[in-house]
Write a protein that holds these residues in place. Structure first.
Motif, PDB file in Angstrom:
ATOM      1  N   LEU A   1     -18.824   9.491 -20.570  1.00 29.41           N
ATOM      2  CA  LEU A   1     -19.886   8.663 -19.992  1.00 29.41           C
ATOM      3  C   LEU A   1     -21.205   9.425 -19.987  1.00 29.41           C
ATOM      4  N   SER A   2     -21.129  10.734 -19.744  1.00 30.91           N
ATOM      5  CA  SER A   2     -22.352  11.556 -19.734  1.00 30.91           C
ATOM      6  C   SER A   2     -23.011  11.490 -21.097  1.00 30.91           C
ATOM      7  N   LEU A   3     -22.185  11.593 -22.140  1.00 26.51           N
ATOM      8  CA  LEU A   3     -22.746  11.561 -23.491  1.00 26.51           C
ATOM      9  C   LEU A   3     -23.349  10.184 -23.777  1.00 26.51           C
ATOM     10  N   ALA A   4     -22.584   9.136 -23.443  1.00 25.85           N
ATOM     11  CA  ALA A   4     -23.057   7.779 -23.739  1.00 25.85           C
ATOM     12  C   ALA A   4     -24.339   7.472 -22.968  1.00 25.85           C
ATOM     13  N   THR A   5     -24.355   7.803 -21.669  1.00 20.32           N
ATOM     14  CA  THR A   5     -25.556   7.473 -20.877  1.00 20.32           C
ATOM     15  C   THR A   5     -26.750   8.302 -21.337  1.00 20.32           C
ATOM     16  N   SER A   6     -26.486   9.549 -21.701  1.00 21.65           N
ATOM     17  CA  SER A   6     -27.609  10.366 -22.149  1.00 21.65           C
ATOM     18  C   SER A   6     -28.195   9.773 -23.433  1.00 21.65           C
TER      19      SER A   6
ATOM     20  N   VAL B   1     -35.830  12.679 -18.446  1.00 23.92           N
ATOM     21  CA  VAL B   1     -35.328  13.738 -17.550  1.00 23.92           C
ATOM     22  C   VAL B   1     -33.822  13.576 -17.324  1.00 23.92           C
ATOM     23  N   PHE B   2     -33.414  12.346 -16.946  1.00 24.23           N
ATOM     24  CA  PHE B   2     -31.994  12.159 -16.637  1.00 24.23           C
ATOM     25  C   PHE B   2     -31.125  12.138 -17.896  1.00 24.23           C
ATOM     26  N   GLY B   3     -31.730  11.689 -19.009  1.00 19.70           N
ATOM     27  CA  GLY B   3     -31.003  11.734 -20.276  1.00 19.70           C
ATOM     28  C   GLY B   3     -30.656  13.168 -20.635  1.00 19.70           C
ATOM     29  N   LEU B   4     -31.625  14.069 -20.477  1.00 20.92           N
ATOM     30  CA  LEU B   4     -31.376  15.475 -20.815  1.00 20.92           C
ATOM     31  C   LEU B   4     -30.388  16.117 -19.826  1.00 20.92           C
ATOM     32  N   LEU B   5     -30.534  15.735 -18.549  1.00 23.51           N
ATOM     33  CA  LEU B   5     -29.591  16.269 -17.543  1.00 23.51           C
ATOM     34  C   LEU B   5     -28.150  15.868 -17.881  1.00 23.51           C
TER      35      LEU B   5
ATOM     36  N   PHE C   1     -22.750  16.927 -20.104  1.00 23.72           N
ATOM     37  CA  PHE C   1     -21.724  16.710 -21.138  1.00 23.72           C
ATOM     38  C   PHE C   1     -21.350  18.038 -21.792  1.00 23.72           C
ATOM     39  N   ARG C   2     -22.374  18.834 -22.112  1.00 18.42           N
ATOM     40  CA  ARG C   2     -22.123  20.126 -22.780  1.00 18.42           C
ATOM     41  C   ARG C   2     -21.273  21.030 -21.876  1.00 18.42           C
ATOM     42  N   LYS C   3     -21.626  21.033 -20.590  1.00 17.37           N
ATOM     43  CA  LYS C   3     -20.869  21.841 -19.610  1.00 17.37           C
ATOM     44  C   LYS C   3     -19.415  21.390 -19.573  1.00 17.37           C
ATOM     45  N   ALA C   4     -19.235  20.050 -19.502  1.00 23.41           N
ATOM     46  CA  ALA C   4     -17.868  19.504 -19.404  1.00 23.41           C
ATOM     47  C   ALA C   4     -17.074  19.808 -20.672  1.00 23.41           C
ATOM     48  N   LEU C   5     -17.774  19.851 -21.800  1.00 26.84           N
ATOM     49  CA  LEU C   5     -17.100  20.103 -23.071  1.00 26.84           C
ATOM     50  C   LEU C   5     -16.671  21.568 -23.175  1.00 26.84           C
ATOM     51  N   LEU C   6     -17.566  22.463 -22.758  1.00 21.88           N
ATOM     52  CA  LEU C   6     -17.287  23.889 -22.925  1.00 21.88           C
ATOM     53  C   LEU C   6     -16.487  24.481 -21.774  1.00 21.88           C
ATOM     54  N   GLU C   7     -16.798  24.016 -20.569  1.00 20.59           N
ATOM     55  CA  GLU C   7     -16.071  24.563 -19.413  1.00 20.59           C
ATOM     56  C   GLU C   7     -15.274  23.416 -18.805  1.00 20.59           C
ATOM     57  N   LYS C   8     -15.231  23.384 -17.484  1.00 19.70           N
ATOM     58  CA  LYS C   8     -14.558  22.232 -16.879  1.00 19.70           C
ATOM     59  C   LYS C   8     -15.561  21.422 -16.055  1.00 19.70           C
TER      60      LYS C   8
ATOM     61  N   ILE D   1     -28.128   6.610 -24.361  1.00 15.12           N
ATOM     62  CA  ILE D   1     -28.843   5.364 -24.022  1.00 15.12           C
ATOM     63  C   ILE D   1     -30.185   5.680 -23.362  1.00 15.12           C
ATOM     64  N   MET D   2     -30.183   6.690 -22.450  1.00 20.55           N
ATOM     65  CA  MET D   2     -31.429   7.024 -21.746  1.00 20.55           C
ATOM     66  C   MET D   2     -32.481   7.568 -22.709  1.00 20.55           C
ATOM     67  N   ILE D   3     -32.028   8.390 -23.652  1.00 20.27           N
ATOM     68  CA  ILE D   3     -32.994   8.954 -24.605  1.00 20.27           C
ATOM     69  C   ILE D   3     -33.534   7.841 -25.518  1.00 20.27           C
ATOM     70  N   PHE D   4     -32.663   6.895 -25.854  1.00 18.31           N
ATOM     71  CA  PHE D   4     -33.112   5.753 -26.654  1.00 18.31           C
ATOM     72  C   PHE D   4     -34.184   4.957 -25.886  1.00 18.31           C
ATOM     73  N   PHE D   5     -33.908   4.689 -24.605  1.00 22.85           N
ATOM     74  CA  PHE D   5     -34.867   3.926 -23.804  1.00 22.85           C
ATOM     75  C   PHE D   5     -36.152   4.710 -23.561  1.00 22.85           C
ATOM     76  N   CYS D   6     -36.012   6.021 -23.489  1.00 26.28           N
ATOM     77  CA  CYS D   6     -37.198   6.870 -23.329  1.00 26.28           C
ATOM     78  C   CYS D   6     -38.139   6.620 -24.511  1.00 26.28           C
ATOM     79  N   PHE D   7     -37.551   6.625 -25.713  1.00 19.58           N
ATOM     80  CA  PHE D   7     -38.331   6.387 -26.926  1.00 19.58           C
ATOM     81  C   PHE D   7     -38.954   4.987 -26.886  1.00 19.58           C
ATOM     82  N   VAL D   8     -38.135   3.958 -26.574  1.00 19.52           N
ATOM     83  CA  VAL D   8     -38.627   2.578 -26.549  1.00 19.52           C
ATOM     84  C   VAL D   8     -39.755   2.428 -25.536  1.00 19.52           C
TER      85      VAL D   8
END
Ligand code: GTP
Length: 350
Positions: A20-25, A50-54, A59-66, A27-34
């Motif tokens: 969900l973190s990946l998907a929402t990020s 801001v929230f897209g990048l967060l 997502f990166r944290k969850a992928l690499l760690e827990k 979508i947020m970055i897409f809307f940022c552009f729009v």
């Protein structure tokens, strides 16, 4: 084994959170552009970015760690802020109100049914306030639409709640079927194997020596149980096994009782020294000796033999059970109704 279900649910939540973190990020970055480039809505665009990048970071944290607990809250919080701000700043005709419908299920899935309901109710307040504050409410959202929206909003939560609670119930049922002995309610061999695997998988921590060094096992076997069955019948034997499990649960408080054979039980004792384990085994032996088991109007007295062993890292489960049995039979060979202490580890106990 309640912890199994909760850990399964937590794992599901972590996986859900990660994607969900990946998907929402995205979508947020897409809307940022729009919003910034096409609609000139800089405020919403900045909030989206801001929230897209967060979320991308999460997502990166969850992928690499827990996944940590705060990641869930951050995802729910960022979605809430982005959805509410779009709703507030954008034209109602843009339809950002529809995004509010995904928040109740999201809360329910990430925070659990109870907390999810709380957030759903809380969020409905600013959402309704924004609806009424915005001057164009009358023009674009007649009150019938608002009613429809409110019903759909809470229904989306209700569906998710039902699904979540059913899922939790069936996980619990499956877990019971997999890890519990149906006759006595004690943990079964699979559960013991799981305990054993966990024990072997936890790395040795030099600062927590007792974690690995002081886990001891009591292998408890009812003496001459065959004669109970022969004299009183199998049903009475079953009741004795059940009462025996209850007695062990009563004596051990928060440790687990495993039934690993017909009339053979095992108890794991964490953080027990040799002497403490011995005293505890003696206490069990004496309690059983003085207890009158009342099954089907019969009064039955039994005794137990107990072998004590220390859990060793690196042993296979088969080796462990074989050695544990040898340890117990040393107690039987010495005359029954006694505790046999395996000196330092289970293999030395023979
Ligand atoms: N009622 C009942 N009996 C069981 C169950 N599982 C195993 N048994 C009985 O437990 C008895 C075990 O007998 P043995 O292995 O000879 O052991 P014992 O008579 O306890 O003798 P020692 O262990 O040598 O002291 C057998 O009669 C099995 O039928 C069960 O679930 N219910």
């Amino acid at each position: 084994m309640i912890t199994q279900t909760s850990s399964l649910l937590l794992e599901t939540r972590d996986i859900l959170h990660k994607w969900l973190s990946l998907a929402t990020s995205a979508i947020m970055i897409f809307f940022c552009f729009v919003n910034i480039v096409m609609l000139n809505q800089v405020t919403i665009g900045v909030i989206d970015s801001v929230f897209g990048l967060l979320n991308l970071y999460s997502f990166r944290k969850a992928l690499l760690e827990k996944t940590h607990e705060w990641h869930h809250y951050m995802l729910a919080f960022s979605m809430t802020v982005v959805v509410l701000s779009s709703f507030y700043f954008a034209d109602l005709r843009a339809g950002s109100i529809y995004w509010l419908l995904i928040l109740p299920p999201l809360y329910c899935l990430l925070a659990g049914p109870k907390l999810g309901l709380f957030y759903t109710i809380i969020l409905s307040l600013p959402a309704l306030a924004i609806l009424f504050i915005k001057s164009d409410t009358e023009d674009f959202l007649p009150y019938r639409s608002i009613l429809n929206f409110v019903l759909a909003y809470f229904l989306s939560y209700g569906i998710c709640y039902l699904y979540e609670s059913q899922y939790a119930k069936s996980s619990l049922l499956l877990e019971r079927m997999a890890f519990q002995d149906p006759l006595t309610g004690a943990q079964n061999r699979h559960a013991l194997k799981l305990f054993f695997d966990n024990f072997n998988n936890v790395p040795v921590d030099p600062f927590l020596k007792y974690e690995t060094e002081e886990t001891r096992l009591l292998i408890i076997d009812i003496d001459y149980f065959k004669s109970v069955n022969d004299e009183f019948g199998h049903d009475v034997g079953d009741s004795v096994l059940l009462e025996m499990t209850e007695l062990l649960h009563y004596l051990i408080h928060d440790e687990h009782v495993y039934r690993i054979g017909g009339e053979e039980f095992l108890i794991t004792l964490k953080n027990h020294t040799q002497n403490q384990a011995y005293d505890f085994a003696e206490k069990i032996r004496k309690e059983v000796e003085k207890t009158v088991f009342r099954a089907h109007q019969q009064s039955i007295r039994i005794t137990v033999s107990i072998g004590i062993a220390q859990l060793q890292k690196g042993q296979s489960f088969r080796e462990f059970l074989r050695d544990a049995d040898k340890n117990l039979y040393s107690a039987k060979n010495k005359g029954r109704n006694l505790v046999h202490y395996g000196p330092m580890n289970v293999s030395e106990a023979v």
